[in-house]
Design a protein around this motif. Structure first.
Motif, PDB file in Angstrom:
ATOM      1  N   ALA A 237      28.158   4.053  34.892  1.00 14.79           N
ATOM      2  CA  ALA A 237      27.798   5.216  34.083  1.00 14.79           C
ATOM      3  C   ALA A 237      28.359   5.077  32.673  1.00 14.79           C
ATOM      4  O   ALA A 237      29.498   4.628  32.477  1.00 14.79           O
ATOM      5  CB  ALA A 237      28.318   6.494  34.730  1.00 14.79           C
ATOM      6  N   THR A 238      27.569   5.477  31.694  1.00 18.90           N
ATOM      7  CA  THR A 238      27.981   5.358  30.288  1.00 18.90           C
ATOM      8  C   THR A 238      27.996   6.685  29.556  1.00 18.90           C
ATOM      9  O   THR A 238      28.538   6.764  28.445  1.00 18.90           O
ATOM     10  CB  THR A 238      27.042   4.403  29.527  1.00 18.90           C
ATOM     11  N   ARG A 239      27.402   7.720  30.126  1.00 24.79           N
ATOM     12  CA  ARG A 239      27.385   9.001  29.416  1.00 24.79           C
ATOM     13  C   ARG A 239      27.274  10.160  30.391  1.00 24.79           C
ATOM     14  O   ARG A 239      26.775   9.999  31.518  1.00 24.79           O
ATOM     15  CB  ARG A 239      26.260   9.065  28.388  1.00 24.79           C
ATOM     16  N   ALA A 240      27.742  11.314  29.939  1.00 25.79           N
ATOM     17  CA  ALA A 240      27.567  12.556  30.690  1.00 25.79           C
ATOM     18  C   ALA A 240      27.189  13.637  29.697  1.00 25.79           C
ATOM     19  O   ALA A 240      27.651  13.648  28.548  1.00 25.79           O
ATOM     20  CB  ALA A 240      28.849  12.932  31.425  1.00 25.79           C
ATOM     21  N   GLU A 241      26.336  14.546  30.138  1.00 24.90           N
ATOM     22  CA  GLU A 241      25.827  15.600  29.259  1.00 24.90           C
ATOM     23  C   GLU A 241      25.942  16.950  29.946  1.00 24.90           C
ATOM     24  O   GLU A 241      25.521  17.110  31.091  1.00 24.90           O
ATOM     25  CB  GLU A 241      24.362  15.335  28.909  1.00 24.90           C
ATOM     26  N   LEU A 242      26.526  17.916  29.244  1.00 24.66           N
ATOM     27  CA  LEU A 242      26.528  19.293  29.705  1.00 24.66           C
ATOM     28  C   LEU A 242      25.179  19.907  29.379  1.00 24.66           C
ATOM     29  O   LEU A 242      24.824  20.051  28.208  1.00 24.66           O
ATOM     30  CB  LEU A 242      27.648  20.086  29.039  1.00 24.66           C
ATOM     31  N   VAL A 243      24.419  20.248  30.400  1.00 23.68           N
ATOM     32  CA  VAL A 243      23.090  20.829  30.204  1.00 23.68           C
ATOM     33  C   VAL A 243      23.183  22.329  29.978  1.00 23.68           C
ATOM     34  O   VAL A 243      22.533  22.884  29.084  1.00 23.68           O
ATOM     35  CB  VAL A 243      22.182  20.517  31.412  1.00 23.68           C
ATOM     36  N   LYS A 244      24.013  23.001  30.775  1.00 25.33           N
ATOM     37  CA  LYS A 244      24.118  24.455  30.650  1.00 25.33           C
ATOM     38  C   LYS A 244      25.435  24.918  31.245  1.00 25.33           C
ATOM     39  O   LYS A 244      25.887  24.385  32.261  1.00 25.33           O
ATOM     40  CB  LYS A 244      22.949  25.167  31.342  1.00 25.33           C
ATOM     41  N   HIS A 245      26.035  25.921  30.614  1.00 25.85           N
ATOM     42  CA  HIS A 245      27.264  26.535  31.107  1.00 25.85           C
ATOM     43  C   HIS A 245      27.095  28.043  30.985  1.00 25.85           C
ATOM     44  O   HIS A 245      26.612  28.553  29.973  1.00 25.85           O
ATOM     45  CB  HIS A 245      28.470  26.070  30.296  1.00 25.85           C
ATOM     46  N   ALA A 246      27.465  28.776  32.041  1.00 30.46           N
ATOM     47  CA  ALA A 246      27.329  30.232  32.045  1.00 30.46           C
ATOM     48  C   ALA A 246      28.386  30.804  32.971  1.00 30.46           C
ATOM     49  O   ALA A 246      29.101  30.064  33.663  1.00 30.46           O
ATOM     50  CB  ALA A 246      25.930  30.648  32.509  1.00 30.46           C
ATOM     51  N   THR A 247      28.492  32.114  33.007  1.00 26.03           N
ATOM     52  CA  THR A 247      29.388  32.790  33.946  1.00 26.03           C
ATOM     53  C   THR A 247      28.641  33.945  34.615  1.00 26.03           C
ATOM     54  O   THR A 247      27.599  34.391  34.127  1.00 26.03           O
ATOM     55  CB  THR A 247      30.646  33.348  33.259  1.00 26.03           C
ATOM     56  N   SER A 248      29.224  34.417  35.686  1.00 26.34           N
ATOM     57  CA  SER A 248      28.641  35.568  36.373  1.00 26.34           C
ATOM     58  C   SER A 248      28.617  36.797  35.476  1.00 26.34           C
ATOM     59  O   SER A 248      27.756  37.668  35.622  1.00 26.34           O
ATOM     60  CB  SER A 248      29.419  35.875  37.650  1.00 26.34           C
ATOM     61  N   GLY A 249      29.547  36.872  34.530  1.00 21.44           N
ATOM     62  CA  GLY A 249      29.561  38.001  33.602  1.00 21.44           C
ATOM     63  C   GLY A 249      28.326  38.067  32.740  1.00 21.44           C
ATOM     64  O   GLY A 249      27.930  39.162  32.300  1.00 21.44           O
ATOM     65  N   ASP A 250      27.688  36.938  32.497  1.00 19.67           N
ATOM     66  CA  ASP A 250      26.453  36.929  31.715  1.00 19.67           C
ATOM     67  C   ASP A 250      25.337  37.680  32.439  1.00 19.67           C
ATOM     68  O   ASP A 250      24.381  38.148  31.804  1.00 19.67           O
ATOM     69  CB  ASP A 250      26.008  35.491  31.449  1.00 19.67           C
ATOM     70  N   VAL A 251      25.457  37.789  33.758  1.00 14.33           N
ATOM     71  CA  VAL A 251      24.467  38.499  34.569  1.00 14.33           C
ATOM     72  C   VAL A 251      24.896  39.945  34.816  1.00 14.33           C
ATOM     73  O   VAL A 251      24.102  40.873  34.651  1.00 14.33           O
ATOM     74  CB  VAL A 251      24.249  37.775  35.919  1.00 14.33           C
ATOM     75  N   THR A 252      26.149  40.140  35.198  1.00 18.74           N
ATOM     76  CA  THR A 252      26.618  41.467  35.603  1.00 18.74           C
ATOM     77  C   THR A 252      27.050  42.339  34.430  1.00 18.74           C
ATOM     78  O   THR A 252      27.066  43.560  34.537  1.00 18.74           O
ATOM     79  CB  THR A 252      27.804  41.350  36.570  1.00 18.74           C
ATOM     80  N   GLY A 253      27.437  41.703  33.326  1.00 20.17           N
ATOM     81  CA  GLY A 253      28.002  42.446  32.206  1.00 20.17           C
ATOM     82  C   GLY A 253      29.477  42.777  32.381  1.00 20.17           C
ATOM     83  O   GLY A 253      30.088  43.374  31.490  1.00 20.17           O
ATOM     84  N   ASP A 254      30.048  42.395  33.503  1.00 20.91           N
ATOM     85  CA  ASP A 254      31.470  42.625  33.757  1.00 20.91           C
ATOM     86  C   ASP A 254      32.211  41.318  33.480  1.00 20.91           C
ATOM     87  O   ASP A 254      32.100  40.355  34.236  1.00 20.91           O
ATOM     88  CB  ASP A 254      31.674  43.061  35.212  1.00 20.91           C
ATOM     89  N   TYR A 255      32.989  41.313  32.406  1.00 21.25           N
ATOM     90  CA  TYR A 255      33.677  40.097  31.992  1.00 21.25           C
ATOM     91  C   TYR A 255      35.153  40.092  32.381  1.00 21.25           C
ATOM     92  O   TYR A 255      35.906  39.229  31.948  1.00 21.25           O
ATOM     93  CB  TYR A 255      33.536  39.911  30.484  1.00 21.25           C
ATOM     94  N   SER A 256      35.561  41.033  33.212  1.00 22.39           N
ATOM     95  CA  SER A 256      36.971  41.122  33.572  1.00 22.39           C
ATOM     96  C   SER A 256      37.374  40.096  34.622  1.00 22.39           C
ATOM     97  O   SER A 256      38.522  39.654  34.664  1.00 22.39           O
ATOM     98  CB  SER A 256      37.297  42.527  34.083  1.00 22.39           C
ATOM     99  N   GLY A 257      36.456  39.711  35.474  1.00 26.00           N
ATOM    100  CA  GLY A 257      36.722  38.717  36.512  1.00 26.00           C
ATOM    101  C   GLY A 257      35.446  37.978  36.828  1.00 26.00           C
ATOM    102  O   GLY A 257      34.604  38.479  37.573  1.00 26.00           O
ATOM    103  N   VAL A 258      35.276  36.793  36.267  1.00 26.92           N
ATOM    104  CA  VAL A 258      34.003  36.085  36.343  1.00 26.92           C
ATOM    105  C   VAL A 258      34.167  34.763  37.089  1.00 26.92           C
ATOM    106  O   VAL A 258      35.274  34.282  37.320  1.00 26.92           O
ATOM    107  CB  VAL A 258      33.428  35.821  34.940  1.00 26.92           C
TER     108      VAL A 258
END
Length: 267
Positions: A237-258
């Motif tokens: 392997a020669t490379r790695a790519e982050l395609v997407k990063h998200a959290t559950s807070g992006d869906v629930t709107g609750d960012y206190s514990g994601v």
């Protein structure tokens, strides 16, 4: 031997048409694709992590043969559990186990143990299958459910995976099923996730293993991801790519514990 679905109706729809529709909603058929050695893909309920799983699996050419690694959340069954025969059932139909590839892995890594108990109630591998069934119907796979290994065992399994894949005349993809940091604030989770993501992007299994433990990052699929990276490194392997990063807070709107989710392609 057929493994029945354990989380249909909870993590994803049990109705076949609804399930297919939801998976198709998350997949991106027009996305540019690359030939990958491995991926990191999340395993939460589809409403939380489906967009990330769909994005990362849309970016790769999915081959006919797969090895899917997942953590053992339940604590049941063997330390390193494999299924060598039969199939897994989802609402979309059967996903057959590649018996020849599974037997070869057991020859190369003799501490892998045939065991159904570890897989029976485990969700982390099961939730990958409907995405794969829609994106690339007709694949066969080998399921591995892994407890918390020492680094040396991760490297040993990675070497066995790499040898089995290197011997094959067919392309084989490694899917490492993992969510990222759990149940801390959005700010803290983004920080911790980035530390683990950077380690994966560096293609360094030892760094990933060390970082997750030293920084107390609750990345549940640390062992599958470390084993996948170890194999990928052996396979050039020669490379790695982050395609997407998200959290559950992006869906629930609750960012206190994601919970964090990352989709990464290793090639």
């Amino acid at each position: 031997m057929m493994r029945e679905p354990a989380v249909a109706g909870t993590f994803y729809p049990a109705n076949p048409s609804r399930l297919r529709q939801e998976v198709e909603h998350y997949l991106q058929p027009a996305a540019a694709k690359t030939e990958a050695i491995g991926v990191v893909s999340p395993h939460a309920g589809y409403m939380y992590s489906g967009q990330v799983a769909g994005a990362v699996l849309s970016r790769i050419e999915i081959p006919d043969k797969l090895i899917v690694l997942c953590p053992n959340h339940t604590g049941h069954g063997a330390y390193a559990a494999i299924n060598q025969y039969g199939s897994w059932l989802t609402p979309l139909g059967e996903a057959p186990i590649d018996a020849h590839l599974a037997r070869r892995l057991v020859e190369l890594v003799p501490w892998l143990e045939e065991d159904s108990a570890a897989h029976r109630r485990e969700h982390a591998l099961e939730v990958q299958l409907p995405f794969l069934q829609v994106a690339h119907p007709g694949f066969s796979f080998v399921p591995l459910c892994l407890s918390h290994f020492r680094l040396g065992e991760c490297l040993s399994l990675g070497e066995g995976l790499a040898q089995a894949i290197g011997e094959s005349e067919e392309k084989i993809l490694i899917v490492a099923s993992s969510d990222m940091n759990h149940y801390e604030s959005q700010e803290r989770t983004l920080l911790k996730d980035q530390q683990a993501i950077d380690a994966v992007l560096s293609l360094d299994p030892e760094r990933l293993y060390r970082t997750v433990h030293e920084e107390r990052i609750s990345m549940c699929g640390i062992i599958p991801a470390t084993c996948m990276l170890a194999a990928a490194k052996k396979l050039g392997a020669t490379r790695a790519e982050l395609v997407k990063h998200a959290t559950s807070g992006d869906v629930t709107g609750d960012y206190s514990g994601v919970v964090g989710y990352a989709g990464i392609v290793v090639s």
